[in-house]
Design a protein around this motif. Structure first.
Motif, PDB file in Angstrom:
ATOM      1  N   PRO A 274      -5.167  12.626   2.241  1.00  0.00           N
ATOM      2  CA  PRO A 274      -5.548  11.208   2.122  1.00  0.00           C
ATOM      3  C   PRO A 274      -4.957  10.334   3.237  1.00  0.00           C
ATOM      4  O   PRO A 274      -5.629   9.422   3.733  1.00  0.00           O
TER       5      PRO A 274
ATOM      6  N   ILE B 135       0.845  -1.202   0.000  1.00  0.00           N
ATOM      7  CA  ILE B 135       0.000   0.000   0.000  1.00  0.00           C
ATOM      8  C   ILE B 135       0.879   1.251   0.000  1.00  0.00           C
ATOM      9  O   ILE B 135       1.847   1.319   0.765  1.00  0.00           O
TER      10      ILE B 135
ATOM     11  N   ARG C 108     -17.464  19.074  11.414  1.00  0.00           N
ATOM     12  CA  ARG C 108     -16.481  18.388  10.568  1.00  0.00           C
ATOM     13  C   ARG C 108     -16.112  19.251   9.357  1.00  0.00           C
ATOM     14  O   ARG C 108     -14.943  19.319   8.959  1.00  0.00           O
ATOM     15  N   ALA C 109     -17.111  19.932   8.782  1.00  0.00           N
ATOM     16  CA  ALA C 109     -16.832  20.810   7.632  1.00  0.00           C
ATOM     17  C   ALA C 109     -15.941  21.974   8.056  1.00  0.00           C
ATOM     18  O   ALA C 109     -15.068  22.414   7.297  1.00  0.00           O
TER      19      ALA C 109
ATOM     20  N   GLU D 279      -7.711  23.036   5.290  1.00  0.00           N
ATOM     21  CA  GLU D 279      -7.372  23.459   3.932  1.00  0.00           C
ATOM     22  C   GLU D 279      -6.851  24.895   3.921  1.00  0.00           C
ATOM     23  O   GLU D 279      -5.974  25.241   3.120  1.00  0.00           O
TER      24      GLU D 279
ATOM     25  N   GLY E 184     -21.930  17.185  11.369  1.00  0.00           N
ATOM     26  CA  GLY E 184     -21.533  17.518   9.997  1.00  0.00           C
ATOM     27  C   GLY E 184     -20.937  18.906   9.869  1.00  0.00           C
ATOM     28  O   GLY E 184     -19.907  19.094   9.199  1.00  0.00           O
ATOM     29  N   ALA E 185     -21.569  19.891  10.494  1.00  0.00           N
ATOM     30  CA  ALA E 185     -21.082  21.267  10.374  1.00  0.00           C
ATOM     31  C   ALA E 185     -19.715  21.423  11.046  1.00  0.00           C
ATOM     32  O   ALA E 185     -18.830  22.113  10.530  1.00  0.00           O
TER      33      ALA E 185
ATOM     34  N   LEU F  45       0.156   5.353   0.458  1.00  0.00           N
ATOM     35  CA  LEU F  45      -0.800   6.440   0.683  1.00  0.00           C
ATOM     36  C   LEU F  45      -0.083   7.743   0.344  1.00  0.00           C
ATOM     37  O   LEU F  45       1.022   7.998   0.837  1.00  0.00           O
ATOM     38  N   ILE F  46      -0.704   8.565  -0.469  1.00  0.00           N
ATOM     39  CA  ILE F  46      -0.019   9.728  -1.059  1.00  0.00           C
ATOM     40  C   ILE F  46      -0.722  11.022  -0.703  1.00  0.00           C
ATOM     41  O   ILE F  46      -1.923  11.178  -0.961  1.00  0.00           O
TER      42      ILE F  46
ATOM     43  N   GLU G 155      -6.967  11.154   6.536  1.00  0.00           N
ATOM     44  CA  GLU G 155      -8.331  10.616   6.490  1.00  0.00           C
ATOM     45  C   GLU G 155      -8.301   9.088   6.651  1.00  0.00           C
ATOM     46  O   GLU G 155      -9.152   8.496   7.320  1.00  0.00           O
ATOM     47  N   PHE G 156      -7.302   8.440   6.047  1.00  0.00           N
ATOM     48  CA  PHE G 156      -7.141   6.985   6.177  1.00  0.00           C
ATOM     49  C   PHE G 156      -7.054   6.588   7.649  1.00  0.00           C
ATOM     50  O   PHE G 156      -7.773   5.696   8.113  1.00  0.00           O
TER      51      PHE G 156
ATOM     52  N   ARG H  48     -12.415  20.710   8.343  1.00  0.00           N
ATOM     53  CA  ARG H  48     -11.816  20.536   7.012  1.00  0.00           C
ATOM     54  C   ARG H  48     -11.560  21.880   6.331  1.00  0.00           C
ATOM     55  O   ARG H  48     -10.583  22.042   5.619  1.00  0.00           O
ATOM     56  N   ARG H  49     -12.449  22.867   6.525  1.00  0.00           N
ATOM     57  CA  ARG H  49     -12.225  24.199   5.950  1.00  0.00           C
ATOM     58  C   ARG H  49     -10.910  24.789   6.471  1.00  0.00           C
ATOM     59  O   ARG H  49     -10.090  25.281   5.695  1.00  0.00           O
TER      60      ARG H  49
ATOM     61  N   GLU I  69     -10.150   7.235   9.759  1.00  0.00           N
ATOM     62  CA  GLU I  69     -11.215   6.260   9.524  1.00  0.00           C
ATOM     63  C   GLU I  69     -10.917   4.904  10.145  1.00  0.00           C
ATOM     64  O   GLU I  69     -11.838   4.113  10.376  1.00  0.00           O
TER      65      GLU I  69
END
Ligand SMILES: N[C@@H](CCC(=O)N[C@@H](CS)C(=O)NCC(=O)O)C(=O)O
Ligand SMILES: N[C@@H](CCC(=O)N[C@@H](CS)C(=O)NCC(=O)O)C(=O)O
Lengths: 223, 223
Positions: free
Chosen positions: A67, A60, A89-90, A97, A86-87, A62-63, A70-71, A93-94, A74
């Protein structure tokens, strides 16, 4: 055993190392200088970028930092990185980034280019105009972080998250390169002192990139 | 009801619209030109970028294409976008980022700047050297996609995924701006014909950005 292809001043590799450390995922470091564009490394990642995390027994690779993170988020429950509804988590992530793209492109990348790549690769001297501009923008980013930390306990909300580790990874590279002026940024400074004192952060702060010497305060938790 | 702040040629908004369409999430479009830097929009997203997805009743704003997509992939089962085992999911995220960052930065962004922003904002004429270079690099990206599609059924593996919708979103903007030469790219052309014929794609292809006219083949499934 996972092998992480990285170099000491790569902020994305630092982000991955903090997450692996917090989650307790054993891994060994393999030094890779992406600017050398080694054929075997390009075969592994056509983008030619660190970090890449390889488990050769399982076959394997992972790059890329997101990614990879998140791997593990999870598959490993310990120390959730992207959590809440959900909000929430967004928002995590915002902001992740925001640091990976905006702070990196505006501040970290130009500094690494001027103060690391020119030194190691082309042996030119840094362009002081570019350095000054990056430091000016870095200050604006610290203002924004002060603002966030005035309104919430951690960068993305009530809980420690990937946004904190990502911000700390990038800032630690900026700090290593001597481009952070902490005066007037008490909120972010206090937050960074807490991040620095986490066991997963200690090994990073102890490492040095050849030729480039960080300022004296760089690895002190109390700075 | 969700409101998506976007403009017709924004590739990241197209990515979100394809995903919402595939998942059957009702939403209405709100036109936003990020280059106008409207105060209320900057308040919503300090990065000043589209897409932003708002549910004003619930008081939620989701910012950025990847946080939006991950939100709906976590909450709506229909048409999973990031699927399979850990390695498969990492490959989907790697290629999604490849198009969102590499293809966007090297090809889509310079084309949008030369052929859209200069036309709408500064009224300068495009720099043909920049256009030619973007088209040359676009061709390299098509080669890479041909290579991927020679080895697998879809862009990131055996199943249709977010990587396909992301690639199609960006390529559709490049195609609108007349910068794709499909000759010699049979694999990617066949794949793109299949993507174009999906019901979620049709409304996008029917829209026009004021002043800028796409080539005749742009909205044809058989091109
Ligand atoms: N989006 C990627 C970015 C990785 C990246 O930009 N890595 C830099 C080093 S920090 C790199 O390898 N650049 C290519 C080079 O230095 O030649 C990630 O999150 O992992
Ligand atoms: N990483 C963001 C990128 C969004 C982005 O770059 N949007 C462009 C339009 S396609 C933008 O708003 N640029 C600012 C501008 O045009 O002033 C995402 O995935 O949503």
């Amino acid at each position: 055993m996972w092998q992480l292809f990285q170099f000491p001043l790569c902020p994305f590799s630092r982000k991955v190392r903090l997450v692996l450390g917090e989650k307790g995922v054993a891994h060994e470091l393999v030094r890779e200088n992406p600017w050398e564009r080694r054929d075997e490394f390009i075969d592994l990642n056509p983008a030619g970028e660190t970090p890449v995390l390889v488990d050769s027994t399982a076959g394997i690779a992972l790059i890329g930092s997101q990614p990879i993170v998140e791997f593990f988020d999870e598959t490993v429950d310990k120390m959730p990185m992207i959590h809440g509804n959900g909000a929430a988590r967004a928002e995590i992530r915002r902001l992740t980034e925001w640091f990976d793209e905006k702070l990196f492109r505006e501040v970290v990348e130009p500094l690494m280019h001027e103060r690391m790549r020119k030194r190691l690769v082309s042996r030119e001297s840094p362009d002081t105009r570019v350095l000054r501009e990056a430091m000016r923008i870095a200050n604006g980013h610290l203002d924004y972080m002060d603002y966030l930390l005035d309104h919430r306990r951690w960068i993305a909300g009530a809980g420690l998250s990937l946004a904190d580790f990502t911000a700390a990874a990038h800032l630690s590279v900026v700090d290593y390169l001597g481009a952070l002026d902490w005066r007037g940024h008490k909120q972010t400074k206090d937050w960074y002192a807490v991040m620095k004192s986490r066991p997963a952060f200690r090994p990073l702060l102890g490492e040095r990139m050849e030729v480039i010497v960080p300022p004296a305060h760089y690895d002190k938790v109390d700075f």
